[in-house]
Structures are given as structure tokens and as C-alpha cells.
Design an enzyme around this catalytic site. Structure first.
Site, short mmCIF file in Angstrom:
data_model
loop_
_atom_site.label_atom_id
_atom_site.label_comp_id
_atom_site.label_asym_id
_atom_site.label_seq_id
_atom_site.Cartn_x
_atom_site.Cartn_y
_atom_site.Cartn_z
N GLY A 137 0.85 -1.19 0.00
CA GLY A 137 0.00 0.00 0.00
C GLY A 137 0.88 1.24 0.00
O GLY A 137 2.04 1.19 -0.42
N LEU A 138 0.36 2.34 0.49
CA LEU A 138 1.14 3.58 0.43
C LEU A 138 2.41 3.48 1.26
O LEU A 138 3.48 3.94 0.84
CB LEU A 138 0.29 4.75 0.88
CG LEU A 138 -0.76 5.19 -0.12
CD1 LEU A 138 -1.53 6.41 0.39
CD2 LEU A 138 -0.16 5.52 -1.48
N HIS A 140 -15.68 5.46 11.83
CA HIS A 140 -15.85 6.58 10.90
C HIS A 140 -17.32 6.99 10.86
O HIS A 140 -18.20 6.15 10.72
CB HIS A 140 -15.39 6.15 9.50
CG HIS A 140 -15.13 7.30 8.58
ND1 HIS A 140 -16.13 8.14 8.15
CD2 HIS A 140 -13.99 7.75 8.01
CE1 HIS A 140 -15.61 9.06 7.35
NE2 HIS A 140 -14.31 8.84 7.25
N ARG A 150 -13.58 12.63 14.04
CA ARG A 150 -14.41 11.46 13.74
C ARG A 150 -15.00 10.80 14.99
O ARG A 150 -16.15 10.35 14.97
CB ARG A 150 -13.58 10.43 12.97
CG ARG A 150 -13.25 10.91 11.57
CD ARG A 150 -12.29 9.98 10.86
NE ARG A 150 -12.09 10.45 9.48
CZ ARG A 150 -11.29 9.85 8.61
NH1 ARG A 150 -10.60 8.78 8.98
NH2 ARG A 150 -11.17 10.30 7.39
N HIS A 169 -13.39 1.66 10.79
CA HIS A 169 -12.67 2.15 9.61
C HIS A 169 -11.15 1.97 9.72
O HIS A 169 -10.53 1.41 8.83
CB HIS A 169 -13.00 3.64 9.43
CG HIS A 169 -12.28 4.30 8.30
ND1 HIS A 169 -12.36 3.84 7.00
CD2 HIS A 169 -11.46 5.38 8.25
CE1 HIS A 169 -11.62 4.61 6.21
NE2 HIS A 169 -11.05 5.54 6.95
N LEU A 219 -3.06 8.72 4.83
CA LEU A 219 -2.21 8.77 3.63
C LEU A 219 -0.93 9.53 3.93
O LEU A 219 0.15 9.17 3.46
CB LEU A 219 -2.97 9.44 2.48
CG LEU A 219 -4.35 8.87 2.14
CD1 LEU A 219 -4.90 9.51 0.87
CD2 LEU A 219 -4.29 7.36 1.97
#
Length: 671
Positions: A43-44, A267, A338, A430, A470
């Protein structure tokens, strides 16, 4: 119990990272060619780490269970990525991003790591722009920004509602260049099933080829775990169905401490579940809270009429709507963090004001924004006498340009047009702030084993601000790990290739085969999903949005019972040495069934409310903050890092005390 050494550098917080980079060991370019690094997850965090380490000259072996790195779950991120560039000239700065992140995490994060994250955030945007990531731009050509929850500035860079996909393609393109050069050896459709420890150091992994079933040994001088979070312990979550905790749990069982497992993010803006048949929930980006207003009807008779289909939400008068976030938190309104937004939605639904058939939904309404944007656009186009219908048409065009793919996704799933009627949303699992404990260098308690991105615990405390996942993944992979891993690997330049023929590799492979054979040979009567759904229900009901002592103790007992039944009665069809998705799922669930118990143990021990961890026994009783989460800084201002001792109930807790020298420790207020 011991106190953990986080290896935070000395000196002022603004100088720590720079001074640390100046003093740590480095490996010269010629010697990097002699060193192998394994990265689990693409992933990132894993993708950016693989590309960066290979670019530096290391030999990288990258592993993902998907058929391509492009399928990593980072692709699902929608709303944006934070960075302190102050493009909007609204007062943003490195310090403000640092402050918002520590406060948003309810003062349960390590200050030094968070400041470093804020410090390198601007570099991430420059890197991604250079890769060709198509960030949105304003009319003047500068990169555009929008706001996310928990902040009073606009610092979120975005590419429509596809930011994760575009950033992942940037990382993947950098990976592909190195794959083409032979510096990255890519192992798609492979799953890590154990880490191999030789002389106290992580020296490789045991992996299973998911297509052929073959068990493989892979050696390296260091191992990086970038395998994401553990939200699927709840079964229903916004995570991809394949997302799992196995890589992190395997290193935990070999000596890596697991920190704060109870810190899980619910979330607030997800599409509500529609029934027991569902296996996944869908996220609606937090960016929608920039323009969408959240409300429920004020009057119970209106709620019942809506549920019975006798009344449409568009027929509820403005004065009969309760915009409860704007009412309770006037300073931040719909852009509270959140955890705050999620609990507020639950409170309204628990009070009976939920607007769908299950009573678990609130409205996210864009009508005000559509009309506001429509009037603006009409003025720009000199349509001075535009009708309401024309204004709405123009406004819908603006909203479509900003959020079109998200609105399209919502309509495909619900068969309702969100331009014409409010979206229905409800909180869902989430992200996980807890994870493998790492020091300032991102090294776990196993020498030579690192954890990056959501797999580690380090930057978000008890609640992650939107658009920061991210940011952390790319910060770890592009700008932190490539420096810090060299400090460790500098002593390995004369080590030579690590052999996979050692007794340690043989023993690890034998253990992996043993567990797989055990799962295949149970030949019970119940499917893997049967047990996973039961675990998920216990987790959501008793370890979910609100927790109490009685429920947590019951959860621990019930999870142990489910785990015992699983090992006696699960049915895994097919064989071991072949393509077998049920065997994959069974192995992952076996890990979730242990992690779930540790999760409940951690939540029980932390008798305070902080961020996403809400204990019903710890609530503000009076004053302006009445009803809000009550933190206990005197007794719980620490990281709880758990050491595996053979059974979750026997785990030993180690503490990392949290100190706050640059930010005042105080109760959060978003009012």
C-alpha cells in the site's frame, strides 16, 4: 513490566529529526547493493518504502496477497492527504498541524513522532506532484485544499474522491521503475505466515504462494511490515474483505509488542448496513462534511413517518431539523473529529431519532451547499434572475465537480439520488490507531523488524484526524524509514547473504505447515465466515463505539469460547498445496480470534475515555463538557504495549510514558 525506550532524540522538538538524521549511521551506495530488505505490504507505506529503498540501492523483496500492488487497500482512500503548506493563507503551519494531530488524538500520541510527521508533510506533496499525481487545482493553478474534521484550516490536498488511488498509482509507478531495473523482486499473491528470527534478529519470512499453495522461505537483513490495520476483526468494516492482521500478529507472537489495540476508529460517514447478509460496509469520504450538513428530525412523529415511508426528508421544514453537530459544537460544527461525530450520531440514534428502518442512520444533506454554490455560479455567469430550479441545477454541477464519483457510488449502492435527497449515513469501523509498537526509528521490539503505516501505532494517539492516514503512510515510506533503516543496516555490510537453510528457517516453516495442516484436518461443520461473523458481533456489541467493564469481561469470555469452537469445528474444504481461499481466511481468522481478546483486555485495563476508546464509566458529569469523554491523564498518559506470552489472557503490559513538553495537556473541546 518494563518501561520502553522510544529512542526519542534530545533537543528542541523542531530540531530533533534534523539532528537525528545528521548523527545516525548511513550505508554507502556500494554497500547497499550487498543488503536485502523484505517489505510486506504494498500500500502507500509499503509501496513508497519499497520504491525508496530500491532507489537508494538496497535489494528489495516486496510481498502482497493481492494480484498487483495497485490493489492494496490504500486505493480505497477517498478524501485527501494533509500537509502544512498554507496554500490558503489561513494560518496553517507545521506547528498547527502538529498541534491538531496531538489534540485530535486526545493527547495519547508521542509528540516527537507527530512533529516529524508534520515536518515532512510538505515534502510528500512535492514528491507526489513530481510523480504526476493529479491533485485538484484552484482557478489560479495552485493546488487546491479543503478542510477535514478536527481542524480550523484548509490543509487537505485531494484528487476528487479518488486520492488514495492516485497516490497509490504514484507509488506503484516508482515501484515499477525499480522492478524493471531488477532492484525490487515482486511477489504478488503471496502471504507472509511467519517471521524468522536468527540470533535475535529478523532475518526473513515464511510465505505461502496463494496460487499454488507452495510454502517458501525468503531471507533478508531486515524486514518491514507495512500490512495495514486490523479493522476486520469486527467482520463488518470499511476495509477490503482481504485486509487482515496476520503479518502484524505473527511478529507479535515472535516478540514484537502490540500497542494500544483498543484504539480503533469508528468513521461517522458510512453507508448504513442494510441487513445481516452484508459482508462489508462502504465509506463515504469525510470531505463530504465540508458541504454536507448532518441532521435528524427534531420531532419523533416525523421520524416515525419517515421510517414508514409516509414522509420524505425533503418535506421536513428547516425549523424541524436538528443539526445536532452545529448545535453541540458551534466552533467546528460538522467538522468535528471522527470520534466526536460518531458518538454524537450514536447518541441521537440511541435516543430513537435514527431515520432508516433499523433506526441506525442520520442524514447528510447537501441542499444548502447546492443552493449556495448555485447562486455563486449564477452571479459569475451574470444570470441575475435565475430561478430556484436553475440555481439548483448550477449548484449540482459544482457539487458534481467536487464529489461526483462519491455521489455516483452512493447512488449505485442505495438506488437513491443524493443530489435530490439527503444521504443516509451511520458510523462504522474504519481505521486502527493501535498496532505494533515502534521506536522513533520505526523499529519494533524485534531488532531488524520495522513497522510502517497503519501497521504501527505511532502517530495518531487515540483518534486519527481525517486525511492523515495517507500522510503517515507516505511519510514513513518516503521520508522516515529510508533514513532510519540505514542506521541498523550499517552493521550488516559484511554479513553476506542470509541463508534460508538454517535451523531457524526450517523450524519456522515446520510450524507454518503444522498450523495449515491442523486447519485442513479439523473437518468440522461450520464455515470460516460463520465464526468470523460471531466474533464481529461480539466485538461490535461489546467492544465497539461504547465499552463498559461488564461488556468487556463478557466479550473476553465469549471470544475465548468462539476460538475454542473454531479450532474444533471449522470446515476448510480443499487441500493445502493448492489455491484455497478458505484456508487463507481460516488462518487470518485464527489470528483475529486472538487479537480480539487482547483488544478487549486492553480496553478493560484502560479505564478512561480517550479518542475512539469510549468507556461509559468515564464521562464528564457537569459543566460545559457534560456528556463528553473524560480522559484520566494522571493514571493513563502512557502507551500500553503488550508482550505475547502464549495466550492473549497471559499478555504482559509494558508502558511507554507520554510526556508533553510542547503542547499543554488539557481536555479537548470542539465547542
Amino acid at each position: 513490566m518494563s518501561k520502553l525506550d522510544s529512542k526519542i532524540p534530545e533537543g528542541p522538538i523542531k530540531d530533533k529529526w534534523t539532528n537525528h538524521k545528521n548523527k545516525i549511521n548511513v550505508v554507502n551506495p556500494a554497500n547497499k547493493r550487498l543488503i536485502d530488505v523484505i517489505v510486506v505490504g504494498t500500500g502507500l507505506a509499503g509501496g513508497s518504502a519499497s520504491a525508496s529503498l530500491a532507489e537508494l540501492g538496497y535489494n528489495v523483496k516486496a510481498f502482497c496477497y493481492q494480484d498487483s500492488p495497485r490493489r492494496a487497500h490504500s486505493i480505497a482512500a477517498q478524501g485527501g492527504i494533509n500537509a502544512a503548506k498554507n496554500y490558503q493563507n489561513d494560518g496553517d503551519s507545521t506547528y498547527r498541524l502538529f498541534y491538531d494531530t496531538v489534540k485530535g488524538g486526545d493527547y495519547r500520541a508521542r509528540e516527537a513522532n507527530v512533529y516529524r510527521l508534520a515536518e515532512v508533510s510538505a515534502n510528500i506533496i512535492d514528491q507526489c506532484v513530481a510523480q504526476g499525481v493529479p491533485f485538484a487545482r484552484d482557478y489560479g493553478g495552485l493546488l487546491d485544499n479543503r478542510s477535514f474534521g478536527g481542524v480550523l484550516v484548509s490543509r487537505t490536498f485531494y484528487a476528487k474522491g479518488q486520492t488514495g488511488q492516485q497516490l497509490l498509482l504514484g507509488a506503484y509507478s516508482a515501484m515499477s521503475r525499480q522492478i524493471g531495473k531488477g532492484k525490487i523482486k515482486m511477489y504478488n499473491r503471496h502471504e507472509m505466515l511467519d517471521v524468522v528470527i536468527v540470533d535475535g534478529k529478523a532475518r526473513g519470512i515464511i510465505a505461502r504462494n496463494l496460487v499454488t499453495g507452495e510454502i517458501e522461505r525468503h531471507s533478508a537483513h531486515a524486514v518491514v511490515i507495512a500490512s495495514g490495520g486490523y479493522g476486520n476483526v469486527f467482520f463488518l468494516s470499511t476495509n477490503a474483505m482481504g485486509s487482515n492482521a496476520s503479518a502484524a500478529w505473527k511478529i507479535h507472537k515472535k516478540g514484537a509488542f502490540f500497542a494500544n489495540p483498543c484504539y480503533t476508529q469508528i468513521h461517522p460517514t458510512c453507508i448504513p448496513r442494510s441487513g445481516d447478509h452484508q459482508s462489508k460496509l462502504t465509506l463515504m469520504s469525510e470531505s463530504l462534511r465540508n458541504d454536507g450538513r448532518i441532521w435528524v428530525p427534531k420531532n419523533m412523529e416525523d421520524v416515525m413517518a419517515i421510517r414508514e415511508g409516509k414522509l420524505k426528508p425533503t418535506q421536513i421544514k428547516e425549523e424541524d431539523r436538528d443539526y445536532y453537530l452545529e448545535r453541540r459544537y458551534p466552533a467546528f460544527g460538522n467538522l468535528v473529529p471522527r470520534d466526536v461525530a460518531s458518538r454524537a450520531a450514536k447518541e441521537r440514534c440511541d435516543a430513537g431519532f435514527g431515520v432508516n428502518a433499523t433506526g441506525e442512520a442520520v442524514y447528510l444533506d447537501f441542499s444548502s451547499a447546492i443552493m449556495r454554490y448555485g447562486k455563486e455560479k449564477a452571479m459569475i455567469q451574470h444570470e441575475t434572475n435565475a430561478s430556484d430550479d436553475r440555481i439548483r441545477e448550477l449548484g449540482e454541477q459544482v457539487v458534481e465537480a467536487k464529489y461526483g464519483n462519491l455521489f455516483q457510488m452512493y447512488e449505485k449502492i442505495t438506488d437513491q439520488n443524493p443530489y435530490k435527497t439527503p444521504m443516509m449515513i451511520y458510523p462504522a469501523v474504519h481505521y486502527t490507531m493501535g498496532g505494533i509498537w515502534v521506536d522513533y526509528n520505526l523499529m519494533t521490539t524485534i531488532p531488524g523488524c520495522y513497522a510502517a503505516g497503519e501497521a504501527n501505532f505511532s502517530d495518531h494517539g487515540a483518534n486519527r484526524l481525517g486525511a492523515s492516514a495517507l500522510m503517515q503512510g507516505l511519510a514513513d515510506g518516503y521520508f522516515v524509514l529510508p533514513y532510519t533503516i540505514g542506521d541498523y543496516l550499517a552493521s550488516d555490510i559484511r554479513t553476506g547473504k542470509i541463508s534460508t537453510e538454517s535451523p531457524e528457517f526450517e523450524q519456522a516453516e515446520k510450524e507454518v505447515r503444522g498450523q495449515l495442516e491442523q486447519l485442513i484436518n479439523i473437518k468440522g461443520t461450520k464455515s470460516v465466515d460463520y465464526f468470523h461473523k460471531r466474533l464481529g458481533k461480539v466485538m461490535w456489541d461489546k467492544v465497539g463505539m461504547a465499552r463498559n467493564e461488564k461488556g468487556l469481561k463478557e466479550a473476553m469470555e465469549e471470544i475465548r469460547q468462539i476460538r475454542d469452537e473454531f479450532w474444533k469445528d471449522v470446515r476448510v474444504p480443499g487441500g493445502m498445496d493448492e489455491f484455497n481461499p478458505e484456508l487463507e481466511k481460516a488462518g487470518r481468522l485464527a489470528d483475529f480470534l486472538e487479537l480480539g481478546e487482547l483488544f478487549a483486555i486492553d480496553a478493560l485495563h484502560r479505564n478512561e475515555s480517550c479518542g475512539g476508546h469510549f468507556r461509559e464509566e468515564s464521562v464528564e458529569e457537569d459543566g460545559e463538557q457534560k456528556g463528553e469523554a473524560k480522559r484520566d491523564d494522571k493514571n493513563f498518559a502512557y502507551v500500553a504495549a503488550w508482550e505475547y506470552k502464549g495466550d492473549p489472557k497471559d499478555a504482559v503490559m509494558h508502558k511507554e510514558e507520554l510526556t508533553f513538553n510542547d503542547i499543554e495537556l488539557k481536555q479537548r473541546s470542539y465547542k
